[in-house]
Structure formats: structure tokens, C-alpha cells
Write a protein that holds these residues in place. Structure first.
Motif: not given
Length: 67
Positions: A42-67
Motif C-alpha cells: 500500500i505504501s508503494i501504491v500510494v507513493g506512485v499515486i503521489i508521484a503521478i499527481l506531482d508530475y501532473i501538477v508540475k506540468y500544469g504549473v509549468n504550462f500556466i507560467t509559460s503562457i
């Protein structure tokens, strides 16, 4: 005078702790191993989910700030 009462209270506390300790039911080896594996999985699964969400948020913030 108060010292004697404190010793009795302290002794009573430890007597109660000993009585409660006798009530503990420890899990067997198989159960402990199964629960440990579940916690690690469960710790590994939650860690992967958090990593994916972090990547998505990072991509979203970079996309918004590059406009």
C-alpha cells in the motif's frame, strides 16, 4: 508524608500495567508477515499515486507560467 502516598500510587500504576500486559494477544508469525507485506504494498501504491499527481501538477504549473 506525601512520599509514601506517591510510592503507593506508583506501585499501583505498575501493577496495573503488568495486568494489562498479560491481556495482550500477540499475532502469529504468518499474520505479521502478511500485514507487513500489505503495509509495504500500500505504501508503494500510494507513493506512485503521489508521484503521478506531482508530475501532473508540475506540468500544469509549468504550462500556466509559460503562457
Amino acid at each position: 508524608m506525601g512520599d509514601s502516598a506517591e510510592k503507593k500510587a506508583s506501585f499501583g500504576f505498575f501493577k496495573g500495567v503488568k495486568a494489562e500486559f498479560k491481556k495482550i494477544v500477540w499475532p502469529d508469525r504468518r499474520s505479521t508477515i502478511r500485514q507487513s507485506i500489505a503495509v509495504v504494498a500500500i505504501s508503494i501504491v500510494v507513493g506512485v499515486i503521489i508521484a503521478i499527481l506531482d508530475y501532473i501538477v508540475k506540468y500544469g504549473v509549468n504550462f500556466i507560467t509559460s503562457i
